[in-house]
Design an enzyme around this catalytic site. Structure first.
Site, PDB file in Angstrom:
ATOM      1  N   PHE A  13      23.014  -6.849  24.996  1.00 41.89           N
ATOM      2  CA  PHE A  13      22.061  -5.973  24.421  1.00 41.89           C
ATOM      3  C   PHE A  13      21.879  -6.232  22.929  1.00 41.89           C
ATOM      4  O   PHE A  13      20.852  -6.348  22.416  1.00 41.89           O
ATOM      5  CB  PHE A  13      22.368  -4.551  24.529  1.00 41.89           C
ATOM      6  CG  PHE A  13      22.311  -4.395  26.236  1.00 41.89           C
ATOM      7  CD1 PHE A  13      20.868  -4.003  26.457  1.00 41.89           C
ATOM      8  CD2 PHE A  13      23.363  -4.161  26.916  1.00 41.89           C
ATOM      9  CE1 PHE A  13      20.794  -3.646  27.969  1.00 41.89           C
ATOM     10  CE2 PHE A  13      23.258  -3.751  28.327  1.00 41.89           C
ATOM     11  CZ  PHE A  13      21.917  -3.485  28.857  1.00 41.89           C
ATOM     12  N   GLY A  14      23.219  -6.221  22.308  1.00 43.77           N
ATOM     13  CA  GLY A  14      23.007  -6.349  20.937  1.00 43.77           C
ATOM     14  C   GLY A  14      22.503  -7.625  20.169  1.00 43.77           C
ATOM     15  O   GLY A  14      21.442  -7.637  19.248  1.00 43.77           O
ATOM     16  N   VAL A  78      31.685 -20.431  22.364  1.00 40.16           N
ATOM     17  CA  VAL A  78      32.194 -20.429  21.045  1.00 40.16           C
ATOM     18  C   VAL A  78      33.523 -20.428  20.880  1.00 40.16           C
ATOM     19  O   VAL A  78      34.294 -19.528  21.521  1.00 40.16           O
ATOM     20  CB  VAL A  78      31.381 -19.273  20.289  1.00 40.16           C
ATOM     21  CG1 VAL A  78      31.975 -19.000  18.852  1.00 40.16           C
ATOM     22  CG2 VAL A  78      29.808 -19.579  20.178  1.00 40.16           C
ATOM     23  N   GLU A 171      29.974   5.231  39.680  1.00 37.89           N
ATOM     24  CA  GLU A 171      28.616   4.559  40.660  1.00 37.89           C
ATOM     25  C   GLU A 171      29.168   3.601  41.504  1.00 37.89           C
ATOM     26  O   GLU A 171      28.312   3.625  42.586  1.00 37.89           O
ATOM     27  CB  GLU A 171      27.998   3.870  39.164  1.00 37.89           C
ATOM     28  CG  GLU A 171      27.390   4.814  38.354  1.00 37.89           C
ATOM     29  CD  GLU A 171      26.891   4.223  37.144  1.00 37.89           C
ATOM     30  OE1 GLU A 171      25.742   4.864  36.402  1.00 37.89           O
ATOM     31  OE2 GLU A 171      27.285   3.042  36.819  1.00 37.89           O
ATOM     32  N   ASP A 304      30.084  -4.152  21.786  1.00 36.99           N
ATOM     33  CA  ASP A 304      31.358  -3.636  22.023  1.00 36.99           C
ATOM     34  C   ASP A 304      32.592  -4.352  21.568  1.00 36.99           C
ATOM     35  O   ASP A 304      33.785  -3.622  21.444  1.00 36.99           O
ATOM     36  CB  ASP A 304      31.702  -4.068  23.785  1.00 36.99           C
ATOM     37  CG  ASP A 304      30.640  -3.375  24.530  1.00 36.99           C
ATOM     38  OD1 ASP A 304      29.928  -2.346  23.994  1.00 36.99           O
ATOM     39  OD2 ASP A 304      30.506  -3.424  25.499  1.00 36.99           O
ATOM     40  N   ALA A 315      25.581   0.299  26.311  1.00 37.82           N
ATOM     41  CA  ALA A 315      24.286  -0.254  25.864  1.00 37.82           C
ATOM     42  C   ALA A 315      23.598   0.117  24.535  1.00 37.82           C
ATOM     43  O   ALA A 315      23.190  -0.787  23.584  1.00 37.82           O
ATOM     44  CB  ALA A 315      23.196  -0.558  26.889  1.00 37.82           C
TER      45      ALA A 315
END
Length: 419
Positions: A13-14, A78, A171, A304, A315
């Protein structure tokens, strides 16, 4: 002199919000990720429980960025940072090591599961952080029902345990209950899938700790009505192939155990901290400047893997941090200064069943059908791509009306046991 080079590590997301936020900037952006897709993690459990196809929550980066001419995608792992040379080290798919130069670096490598020092539990109790893990878990869940058909003791294969009573654990437990009691109803002649035993346990005193007490109580009561046994104040002592034992001495027999209890920062957080002489917190998250998410003048870290005023690892903080960093980069290129980062708390949500969810939004407490509607609207809005939004909404509607699921398949063929 060439264009300003921005390298973004991680397409969650970021990271993706940084890349898209620089669409009209006079820069060249390179996105590096270990996978070729953006994963909408809040719906990952629905892939694991056969409700959604994997592709509906994981569009490829190249498809997302096909209209962004200044964006490049590099599939690679990476491995480190050389801040003196301003390069990122990465392993490529063909096995070669590669370096990517940058003028500005943004690291958004996310998090991984934490077994609190018991990494050997990962085999009997697999996590669910990646798309591959979710698909493997789907096969494991469905294989449990198939094995129960031929087992001497079907009950042991119809027993499931979820460790962790946060949103993901709640969930998952609710979806497993719905899978067994509605989706698979009438599909087996030899067993009744509704005979499942589902246990949700956590060391904390309540399910959904971040939520207000009324919503926690509603969630617990709803889970229990679905047939889920909820065990709080129950810390896991040991896990094996046939179940788990708590420190209180309680034994939970379950052939299928799912780990949803904790996360820790990506190992790249430590590597970045070492390269920049920056501190980590006790959870391994890198400490960033709360004004602009920077680690040094030309390096940012978000999501995170960072500690930014102890914002939750969900998120929305990552998205807002990514948008902010894109604004900071554009402002710097113009010789200007962006406004300080300010987090807008949009609340927390968790779904329990196809028609029930809880939403804690400032002073607003939603539950039941109203909570589910709010949850669905927010998740559809945050999904990337109109095709994905339409596909997910269609699958949800179909499941709500019929109870059926789109992907009740085991991908890996059964292998004969060598005697």
């Amino acid at each position: 002199m060439g264009k300003h080079r921005v390298v973004v590590v991680g397409g969650g997301f970021g990271g993706l919000s940084v890349v898209r936020g620089l669409k009209r900037a006079d820069v060249e952006v390179t996105l590096i990720d270990r996978t070729n897709h953006h994963l909408f993690q809040p719906l990952l459990y629905q892939v694991a429980t056969a409700l959604l196809p994997a592709g509906d929550i994981a569009p490829s980066f190249r498809a997302i960025l096909r209209g962004q001419r200044n964006a490049h995608v590099l599939l690679g792992e990476v491995t480190g940072f050389d801040t003196s040379r301003k390069v990122v080290h990465a392993d490529l798919p063909d096995g070669r090591s590669h370096t990517v130069g940058y003028d500005t670096l943004v690291v958004a490598a996310g998090s991984r599961d934490s077994y609190f020092g018991h990494d050997d539990w990962a085999e009997p109790a697999p996590p669910m952080k990646t798309l591959e893990q979710a698909v493997d878990l789907r096969s494991k869940l469905l294989r449990a029902f198939e094995t129960a058909v031929v087992a001497d003791d079907p009950k042991q294969w119809l027993s499931f345990a979820v460790v962790g009573a946060g949103p993901t654990g709640v969930e998952l437990a609710g979806q497993i209950a719905d899978l067994a009691r509605r989706a698979l109803k009438g599909q087996f002649r030899e067993i009744d899938p509704r005979d499942v035993q589902i246990t949700l346990l956590d060391a904390v005193p309540h399910v959904l700790p971040p939520f207000s007490p009324p919503l926690r109580e509603h969630a617990r009561a709803k889970l229990e009505r679905l047939g889920v046994k909820v065990m709080t104040n129950a810390m896991v002592e040991s896990i094996d192939a046939e179940g788990l034992t708590t420190k209180e001495g309680d034994r939970v027999e379950a052939r299928t155990i799912i780990w949803a209890a904790g996360v820790q920062a990506s190992p790249l957080a430590r590597k970045l901290a070492e390269a920049t002489a920056t501190e980590l917190d006790r959870k391994g998250r890198i400490l960033v400047n709360p004004v602009d998410c920077s680690v040094t003048d030309d390096i940012f870290a978000i999501g995170d893997m960072v500690n930014l005023k102890d914002l939750p690892g969900i998120a929305e903080p990552a998205l807002q941090e990514g948008h902010h960093v894109a604004r900071v980069i554009k402002a710097r290129l113009k010789g200007q200064r962006a406004k300080p980062f300010r987090y807008l708390d949009l609340g927390t949500m968790a779904t329990i069943s196809p028609a029930d969810a809880v939403a804690d939004i400032k002073k607003l407490r939603l539950k039941g059908v109203i909570g589910k509607t709010a949850w669905a609207v927010v998740h559809i809005a945050f999904l990337v791509g109109w095709r994905n939004r339409a596909a997910v909404l269609t699958q949800w509607s179909w499941n709500l009306l019929t109870g059926r699921r789109a992907q009740p398949i085991i991908l890996e063929p059964m292998r004969a046991i060598e005697r």
